[in-house]
Design a protein around this motif. Structure first.
Motif, mmCIF file in Angstrom:
data_model
loop_
_atom_site.group_PDB
_atom_site.id
_atom_site.type_symbol
_atom_site.label_atom_id
_atom_site.label_comp_id
_atom_site.label_asym_id
_atom_site.label_seq_id
_atom_site.Cartn_x
_atom_site.Cartn_y
_atom_site.Cartn_z
ATOM 1 N N ALA A 269 1.054 6.439 -3.356
ATOM 2 C CA ALA A 269 2.449 6.717 -3.692
ATOM 3 C C ALA A 269 3.133 5.514 -4.332
ATOM 4 C CB ALA A 269 3.209 7.157 -2.449
ATOM 5 N N GLN A 270 2.700 4.311 -3.971
ATOM 6 C CA GLN A 270 3.303 3.123 -4.571
ATOM 7 C C GLN A 270 2.929 2.960 -6.044
ATOM 8 O OE1 GLN A 270 2.866 -0.544 -2.430
ATOM 9 N NE2 GLN A 270 4.055 0.157 -0.689
ATOM 10 N N MET A 271 1.923 3.665 -6.507
ATOM 11 C CA MET A 271 1.576 3.632 -7.923
ATOM 12 C C MET A 271 2.497 4.509 -8.760
ATOM 13 S SD MET A 271 -2.619 3.680 -7.909
ATOM 14 C CE MET A 271 -2.692 3.500 -9.701
ATOM 15 N N LEU A 272 3.337 5.318 -8.096
ATOM 16 C CA LEU A 272 4.167 6.304 -8.803
ATOM 17 C C LEU A 272 5.603 5.797 -8.919
ATOM 18 C CD1 LEU A 272 2.867 9.509 -6.982
ATOM 19 C CD2 LEU A 272 1.914 8.360 -8.988
ATOM 20 N N ASN A 273 5.849 4.921 -9.862
ATOM 21 C CA ASN A 273 7.220 4.460 -10.104
ATOM 22 C C ASN A 273 8.058 5.604 -10.672
ATOM 23 O OD1 ASN A 273 5.883 1.896 -9.678
ATOM 24 N ND2 ASN A 273 7.673 0.955 -10.640
ATOM 25 N N PHE A 274 9.252 5.782 -10.095
ATOM 26 C CA PHE A 274 10.151 6.837 -10.574
ATOM 27 C C PHE A 274 11.441 6.190 -11.090
ATOM 28 C CE2 PHE A 274 10.342 6.384 -5.929
ATOM 29 C CZ PHE A 274 11.671 6.036 -5.731
ATOM 30 N N LEU B 80 7.869 4.046 -3.742
ATOM 31 C CA LEU B 80 7.850 4.110 -2.282
ATOM 32 C C LEU B 80 7.459 2.759 -1.702
ATOM 33 C CD1 LEU B 80 7.852 6.322 0.152
ATOM 34 C CD2 LEU B 80 5.377 6.009 0.024
ATOM 35 N N LEU B 81 8.185 2.311 -0.674
ATOM 36 C CA LEU B 81 7.726 1.162 0.102
ATOM 37 C C LEU B 81 6.802 1.651 1.216
ATOM 38 C CD1 LEU B 81 10.884 -1.143 0.339
ATOM 39 C CD2 LEU B 81 9.113 -1.016 -1.416
ATOM 40 N N GLY B 82 7.238 2.649 1.984
ATOM 41 C CA GLY B 82 6.325 3.339 2.894
ATOM 42 C C GLY B 82 6.357 2.921 4.341
ATOM 43 N N GLY B 83 7.105 1.854 4.688
ATOM 44 C CA GLY B 83 7.096 1.409 6.074
ATOM 45 C C GLY B 83 7.665 2.429 7.035
ATOM 46 N N ALA B 84 8.786 3.055 6.665
ATOM 47 C CA ALA B 84 9.394 4.057 7.536
ATOM 48 C C ALA B 84 8.496 5.280 7.674
ATOM 49 C CB ALA B 84 10.764 4.457 6.992
ATOM 50 N N LEU B 85 7.910 5.718 6.567
ATOM 51 C CA LEU B 85 6.992 6.864 6.606
ATOM 52 C C LEU B 85 5.815 6.579 7.523
ATOM 53 C CD1 LEU B 85 5.861 9.560 5.570
ATOM 54 C CD2 LEU B 85 4.916 8.313 3.616
ATOM 55 N N ALA C 31 -7.572 14.040 -0.436
ATOM 56 C CA ALA C 31 -7.568 14.660 -1.764
ATOM 57 C C ALA C 31 -6.208 14.500 -2.439
ATOM 58 C CB ALA C 31 -7.927 16.145 -1.649
ATOM 59 N N VAL C 32 -5.138 14.657 -1.666
ATOM 60 C CA VAL C 32 -3.789 14.468 -2.225
ATOM 61 C C VAL C 32 -3.610 13.032 -2.700
ATOM 62 C CG1 VAL C 32 -1.327 14.408 -1.663
ATOM 63 C CG2 VAL C 32 -2.730 16.326 -0.909
ATOM 64 N N SER C 33 -4.047 12.074 -1.884
ATOM 65 C CA SER C 33 -3.925 10.663 -2.257
ATOM 66 C C SER C 33 -4.725 10.353 -3.522
ATOM 67 C CB SER C 33 -4.398 9.764 -1.106
ATOM 68 O OG SER C 33 -3.596 9.939 0.038
ATOM 69 N N LEU C 34 -5.930 10.889 -3.605
ATOM 70 C CA LEU C 34 -6.759 10.672 -4.795
ATOM 71 C C LEU C 34 -6.126 11.303 -6.035
ATOM 72 C CD1 LEU C 34 -10.294 11.285 -3.253
ATOM 73 C CD2 LEU C 34 -9.390 9.110 -4.086
ATOM 74 N N LEU C 35 -5.523 12.470 -5.866
ATOM 75 C CA LEU C 35 -4.857 13.136 -6.987
ATOM 76 C C LEU C 35 -3.670 12.301 -7.480
ATOM 77 C CD1 LEU C 35 -4.506 15.645 -8.799
ATOM 78 C CD2 LEU C 35 -3.065 16.616 -6.995
ATOM 79 N N LEU C 36 -2.880 11.794 -6.536
ATOM 80 C CA LEU C 36 -1.714 10.983 -6.912
ATOM 81 C C LEU C 36 -2.149 9.709 -7.634
ATOM 82 C CD1 LEU C 36 0.503 11.269 -3.702
ATOM 83 C CD2 LEU C 36 0.809 12.458 -5.875
ATOM 84 N N ALA C 37 -3.114 9.001 -7.048
ATOM 85 C CA ALA C 37 -3.533 7.717 -7.617
ATOM 86 C C ALA C 37 -4.396 7.885 -8.859
ATOM 87 C CB ALA C 37 -4.293 6.907 -6.566
ATOM 88 N N GLY C 38 -5.227 8.924 -8.884
ATOM 89 C CA GLY C 38 -6.178 9.077 -9.969
ATOM 90 C C GLY C 38 -5.663 9.832 -11.170
ATOM 91 N N VAL C 39 -4.631 10.665 -10.982
ATOM 92 C CA VAL C 39 -4.133 11.498 -12.087
ATOM 93 C C VAL C 39 -2.643 11.289 -12.331
ATOM 94 C CG1 VAL C 39 -3.874 13.852 -12.956
ATOM 95 C CG2 VAL C 39 -5.909 13.239 -11.633
ATOM 96 N N VAL C 40 -1.842 11.524 -11.280
ATOM 97 C CA VAL C 40 -0.389 11.499 -11.453
ATOM 98 C C VAL C 40 0.113 10.099 -11.790
ATOM 99 C CG1 VAL C 40 1.821 12.060 -10.349
ATOM 100 C CG2 VAL C 40 -0.200 13.436 -9.857
ATOM 101 N N SER C 41 -0.568 9.072 -11.301
ATOM 102 C CA SER C 41 -0.100 7.700 -11.519
ATOM 103 C C SER C 41 0.008 7.334 -12.992
ATOM 104 C CB SER C 41 -1.034 6.714 -10.811
ATOM 105 O OG SER C 41 -2.343 6.789 -11.354
ATOM 106 N N PHE C 42 -0.768 7.988 -13.849
ATOM 107 C CA PHE C 42 -0.721 7.669 -15.276
ATOM 108 C C PHE C 42 0.648 7.998 -15.872
ATOM 109 C CE2 PHE C 42 -1.342 8.755 -19.770
ATOM 110 C CZ PHE C 42 -1.930 7.578 -20.220
#
Length: 354
Positions: free
Chosen positions: A53-58, A68-73, A255-266
């Motif tokens: 999720a940290q690879m997904l800058n919005f 996402l920083l992610g500490g609270a999550l 699988a969700v993590s791999l999808l986010l980092a491997g595809v959506v992050s681009f």
């Protein structure tokens, strides 16, 4: 908000490193009370999801992005002590493999993105859960509020540290307002992501949400003489009587993590994040030093030698998720095993009370 090399004096970097080391040591002991043989792998999955999720800058404002920083999550899903361990693993891997976050600033980053976000996020979460009616909506609302507050809190602690030992002069009030303002916007995105993730896990595996363990239905024991007493909760609300296997959920989460980092992050925003923007606007970005591992094969989340940018980013993300889930799970499982070795039996993890 990964702090680069060069922003802090040696004395502040060393002091922050000592605080981070001490905090991680405390959390190693505390995590033993949160982890069991089922939740230790879950902690590795949480670390992998945070990495992805940290690879997904919005985008959050004109020319500024956040992630996402992610500490609270992590605190809500795995427990506050385990969250710090998961965040430390993420930050170590990012610094050592991907040249993201300075090596001399590693202690600062663990304090800001690990300890502060987990502690503040968990404290606000517990407060909200105590104030709202008991139930899953309170858990989701608490996770939203905890994530929202944790991000600007981390930004303000950064400003305080930079005022104490930054390598460039700043007008502390002006920088605090700028850091706080942009990170409130980032915090809104963080809160939405956190609440959606927590509610999704609650919907399918409520027994794996550490912050929802107080929803477990208590056992009422009746004696032969008609007296009753309440025992410790046996299982989270709406969970089946027998333990459920983690593997199906774990594979889906991975699988969700791999999808986010491997595809959506681009498709993530290429704008500078909140810290980078404030540093540029207020002139202390000139203090940044090039990362000592800037020439490493995975620096800047790309694979050296792979010409196709989409493929390069995707492969780097997949490698990062794989390393993070393996290291995060191993660290948390080792902490759990140490508990067994010391006691001879597996301790039951603490149940959060609200």
């Amino acid at each position: 908000m990964h702090v680069p090399d060069g922003f802090f004096t040696a004395s502040v970097s060393i002091a922050a490193g000592a605080v981070a080391a001490g905090g991680v040591g405390v959390c190693l002991r505390g995590a033993r009370r949160e982890l069991d043989d089922r939740t230790a792998p879950m902690a590795g999955l949480v670390a992998a999801f945070v990495f992805a999720a940290q690879m997904l800058n919005f985008p959050v404002a004109a020319g500024t992005s956040g992630h996402l920083l992610g500490g609270a999550l992590a605190a809500v899903l795995a427990g506050p002590y385990t969250a710090v361990l998961a965040m430390t693993v993420v930050l170590l891997i990012q610094a050592l493999l991907f040249a993201d976050g300075g090596l001399t600033a590693l202690g600062v980053n663990i304090v800001l993105m690990g300890i502060v976000t987990a502690a503040v996020g968990w404290a606000v979460f517990r407060l909200v859960v105590r104030l709202l009616p008991r139930g899953r909506p309170a858990v989701v609302a608490g996770s939203f509020a905890g994530a929202l507050v944790s991000v600007p809190a981390s930004a303000l602690v950064f400003t305080l540290l930079f005022w104490i030992g930054g390598t460039a002069p700043i007008e502390v009030g002006t920088v605090a307002a700028a850091m706080g303002g942009v990170h409130v916007l980032i915090g809104i995105g963080e809160a939405v992501i956190t609440a959606l993730t927590v509610s999704s896990v609650l919907a399918v595996r409520p027994d794996l949400v550490y912050g929802a363990r107080h929803l477990a239905t208590p056992l009422v024991l009746r004696g032969a003489d008609g007296t009753t007493r309440t025992a410790e909760p046996a299982a989270p609300q709406a969970a089946p009587a027998r333990p459920r296997r983690l593997a199906p959920f774990g594979l889906a989460a991975l699988a969700v993590s791999l999808l986010l980092a491997g595809v959506v992050s681009f498709y993530a925003s290429g704008d500078p994040d909140g810290l980078e923007r404030v540093a540029a606007d207020h002139g202390f970005d000139a203090a940044e030093r090039e990362h000592d591992l800037a020439g490493s094969p995975l620096a800047d989340y790309g694979v050296a030698g792979v010409a196709n940018e989409r493929l390069s980013v995707g492969l780097a993300g997949i490698i990062g998720v794989g390393v993070t889930v393996a290291v995060g799970g191993a660290v948390c499982y080792a902490a759990r095993r140490r508990t067994k070795d010391e006691t001879g039996t597996a301790e039951a993890p603490d149940r959060a009370r609200a």
